[in-house]
Design an enzyme around this catalytic site. Structure first.
Site, short mmCIF file in Angstrom:
data_model
loop_
_atom_site.label_atom_id
_atom_site.label_comp_id
_atom_site.label_asym_id
_atom_site.label_seq_id
_atom_site.Cartn_x
_atom_site.Cartn_y
_atom_site.Cartn_z
N THR A 130 -6.23 -9.86 8.01
CA THR A 130 -5.50 -9.23 6.91
C THR A 130 -3.99 -9.22 7.17
O THR A 130 -3.56 -9.24 8.32
CB THR A 130 -6.00 -7.77 6.76
OG1 THR A 130 -5.12 -7.06 5.91
CG2 THR A 130 -6.04 -7.04 8.10
N ASP A 131 -3.22 -9.13 6.08
CA ASP A 131 -1.76 -8.98 6.25
C ASP A 131 -1.40 -7.58 6.73
O ASP A 131 -0.25 -7.34 7.11
CB ASP A 131 -1.03 -9.32 4.94
CG ASP A 131 -1.38 -8.42 3.77
OD1 ASP A 131 -2.31 -7.58 3.89
OD2 ASP A 131 -0.73 -8.54 2.71
N GLU A 132 -2.37 -6.66 6.72
CA GLU A 132 -2.06 -5.29 7.14
C GLU A 132 -1.70 -5.21 8.63
O GLU A 132 -1.13 -4.22 9.07
CB GLU A 132 -3.23 -4.35 6.82
CG GLU A 132 -3.53 -4.33 5.34
CD GLU A 132 -4.50 -3.23 4.92
OE1 GLU A 132 -4.55 -2.19 5.57
OE2 GLU A 132 -5.20 -3.45 3.92
N TYR A 155 -7.96 0.85 10.67
CA TYR A 155 -8.47 -0.45 10.20
C TYR A 155 -7.56 -1.58 10.64
O TYR A 155 -8.00 -2.55 11.26
CB TYR A 155 -8.60 -0.43 8.67
CG TYR A 155 -8.77 -1.82 8.07
CD1 TYR A 155 -9.92 -2.55 8.29
CD2 TYR A 155 -7.75 -2.39 7.29
CE1 TYR A 155 -10.06 -3.84 7.75
CE2 TYR A 155 -7.89 -3.67 6.75
CZ TYR A 155 -9.04 -4.39 6.99
OH TYR A 155 -9.18 -5.65 6.47
N LYS A 159 -8.20 -4.77 13.24
CA LYS A 159 -8.08 -6.18 12.87
C LYS A 159 -7.03 -6.87 13.74
O LYS A 159 -7.22 -8.02 14.16
CB LYS A 159 -7.73 -6.33 11.39
CG LYS A 159 -8.81 -5.90 10.43
CD LYS A 159 -10.11 -6.70 10.53
CE LYS A 159 -9.96 -8.12 10.04
NZ LYS A 159 -11.29 -8.80 10.00
N1 LIG Z 1 -10.83 -7.10 0.87
C1 LIG Z 1 -9.59 -7.48 1.14
O1 LIG Z 1 -8.70 -7.34 0.29
C2 LIG Z 1 -9.25 -8.12 2.45
C3 LIG Z 1 -7.95 -8.53 2.65
C4 LIG Z 1 -7.63 -9.17 3.85
C5 LIG Z 1 -8.62 -9.40 4.80
N2 LIG Z 1 -9.88 -8.97 4.59
C6 LIG Z 1 -10.87 -9.26 5.63
O2 LIG Z 1 -11.87 -10.10 5.05
C7 LIG Z 1 -13.15 -9.82 5.61
C8 LIG Z 1 -14.13 -9.51 4.51
O3 LIG Z 1 -13.66 -8.40 3.74
P1 LIG Z 1 -14.49 -7.83 2.51
O4 LIG Z 1 -13.53 -7.11 1.64
O5 LIG Z 1 -15.33 -8.90 1.96
O6 LIG Z 1 -15.41 -6.77 3.26
P2 LIG Z 1 -16.75 -6.08 2.78
O7 LIG Z 1 -16.71 -4.70 3.33
O8 LIG Z 1 -16.96 -6.27 1.31
O9 LIG Z 1 -17.90 -6.92 3.51
C9 LIG Z 1 -18.09 -6.87 4.90
C10 LIG Z 1 -19.46 -7.48 5.21
O10 LIG Z 1 -19.60 -7.45 6.63
C11 LIG Z 1 -20.89 -6.95 6.95
N3 LIG Z 1 -20.84 -6.27 8.24
C12 LIG Z 1 -20.18 -5.12 8.54
N4 LIG Z 1 -20.41 -4.76 9.81
C13 LIG Z 1 -21.23 -5.72 10.33
C14 LIG Z 1 -21.80 -5.92 11.61
N5 LIG Z 1 -21.62 -5.04 12.61
N6 LIG Z 1 -22.56 -7.03 11.82
C15 LIG Z 1 -22.78 -7.92 10.81
N7 LIG Z 1 -22.27 -7.76 9.56
C16 LIG Z 1 -21.51 -6.67 9.34
C17 LIG Z 1 -21.24 -5.99 5.83
O11 LIG Z 1 -22.64 -5.78 5.72
C18 LIG Z 1 -20.62 -6.68 4.62
O12 LIG Z 1 -21.54 -7.55 4.00
C19 LIG Z 1 -12.94 -8.67 6.59
O13 LIG Z 1 -12.84 -9.21 7.88
C20 LIG Z 1 -11.63 -8.05 6.15
O14 LIG Z 1 -10.96 -7.45 7.23
C21 LIG Z 1 -10.23 -8.34 3.44
#
Ligand SMILES: NC(=O)c1ccc[n+]([C@@H]2O[C@H](COP(=O)([O-])OP(=O)(O)OC[C@H]3O[C@@H](n4cnc5c(N)ncnc54)[C@H](O)[C@@H]3O)[C@@H](O)[C@H]2O)c1
Length: 347
Positions: A130-132, A155, A159
């Site tokens: 993430t950019d965070e 969080y 990350k």
């Molecule tokens: N949503 C955003 O805007 C955003 C922005 C930047 C980066 N990200 C990164 O992208 C990735 C996905 O984000 P998202 O929004 O789809 O998240 P999300 O919370 O919608 O999905 C996360 C998934 O990971 C699975 N998970 C969680 N813990 C687990 C574990 N211990 N073992 C196996 N699976 C597990 C969950 O069951 C879920 O299906 C993350 O790494 C997040 O940090 C998200």
């Protein structure tokens, strides 16, 4: 390619899975099915011969070793994480265990398999972040890949820690890695505890539309299907050891974003009287709320030729339409988890 996608039942992971299968890749979706997961997100590919699902937890190293041995992936796209900042403030423990220890397990399982396979040059461990991790910007400037890390929530600190582990595994053990850091995503299948779906669903239910503080916090909004497209490009063409910032080139304050959503709802599902914007309510700010995030996308644009395909207005319109057309999806999640009101930390 045979891709091992972790977190493929979540919001972004499922967009990656759907797009990868559509493009003819073989996909193994590894997910622990936490509260944030929904297998309906990947129902459209569930019967595809190129798709397999494994329920496993990235905190369980033995389970990961078994998945690598059975499926022999060409590349890993590691998205599994605890992802909600408010939840990380309420209870950071799961974020440390999944995002840091879980990533460590993934790196070790991938490294063991990579060594056993004879260290193929073509293998990639793609870490999605993430950019965070870069902290908060003032009124000007943008995050580049060289911006120093300055995470400020549990969080983003978890990350940032996982990003450091991935780079260390590349430097120390030679594991072939690529990293991406992206801005706030929105779009179809977004779990209804994050800002965009909370606003749409509260608006439709006639409930207040909660906005933190004065709504001036700025984010660079990225349509999730554009993000999935960028991730598939990076995993196949990204330079070894390189990180890429991915943004939507669409900075908006939270208040502007919510007003846009209200205007779209006024157009697509007009109220009997007045505007959805009448439901806007300002709520106590999130502790340590970062003021502004903005991505400088020069590297991914110039080196890999990638740009987002939609503006935030176009992407939000598709998103609102999707929520209007997919009520059974979000109703089921609301019934299962009692969500839809999550925005905000617990008192
Ligand atoms: N949503 C955003 O805007 C955003 C922005 C930047 C980066 N990200 C990164 O992208 C990735 C996905 O984000 P998202 O929004 O789809 O998240 P999300 O919370 O919608 O999905 C996360 C998934 O990971 C699975 N998970 C969680 N813990 C687990 C574990 N211990 N073992 C196996 N699976 C597990 C969950 O069951 C879920 O299906 C993350 O790494 C997040 O940090 C998200």
């Amino acid at each position: 390619m045979k891709l091992l996608v972790t977190g493929g039942a979540g919001f972004i992971g499922s967009a990656v899975v759907r797009l990868a299968v559509a493009r003819g890749h073989q996909v193994v979706n590894l997910d622990a099915l936490t509260y944030a997961a929904c297998l309906d997100n990947v129902a459209s590919v569930a019967d595809d011969p190129n798709y397999a699902f494994v329920e496993a937890d990235i905190r369980d190293r033995a389970a990961l070793d078994a998945v690598f041995a059975e499926h022999a992936p060409d590349a890993v796209m590691h998205l599994a994480a605890e992802s909600h900042v408010d939840r990380s403030i309420d209870g950071p423990g799961d974020f440390i265990e999944t995002n840091i220890t879980g990533t460590y397990n993934m790196l070790e399982a991938a490294r063991a398999w990579w060594i056993k396979a004879g260290k193929p040059d073509t293998f990639r461990f793609h870490h999605i972040s993430t950019d965070e991790v870069y902290g908060s910007l003032g009124a000007t400037g943008q995050f580049t890949e060289d911006t120093p890390y300055d995470p400020r929530s549990p969080y983003s600190a978890s990350k940032a820690s996982s990003d450091h582990l991935v780079r260390a595994w590349a430097e120390t053990y030679g594991l072939p890695v690529v990293l991406t850091n992206c801005s706030n995503n929105y779009g179809p299948y977004h779990f209804p505890e994050k800002l965009v779906p909370v606003i749409i669903l509260n608006a439709l239910a006639g409930k207040p539309l909660p906005i933190y503080g004065d709504g001036s916090n700025v984010r660079d909004w990225l349509y999730v299907e554009d993000h999935a497209d960028a991730l598939l490009l990076v995993v196949s063409e990204g330079a070894l050891g390189r990180s890429y910032n991915i943004g939507g080139e669409n900075e908006r304050s939270n208040l502007e974003l919510v007003r846009t959503l209200c205007a779209l709802l006024d157009e697509l599902r007009p109220k009997a009287e007045g505007s959805y914007a009448d439901q806007i309510t300002f709520v106590a700010d999130r502790p340590g709320h970062d003021a502004r995030y903005a991505i400088d996308p020069t590297r991914i644009r110039e080196e890999l030729g990638w740009r987002p395909s939609v503006t935030v207005e176009e992407g939000l319109k598709k998103t609102v339409q999707w929520y209007l057309e997919n009520e059974p999806w979000w109703r089921a999640l609301q019934d299962r988890h009692g969500v839809g009101q999550r925005l905000g930390v617990k008192a």
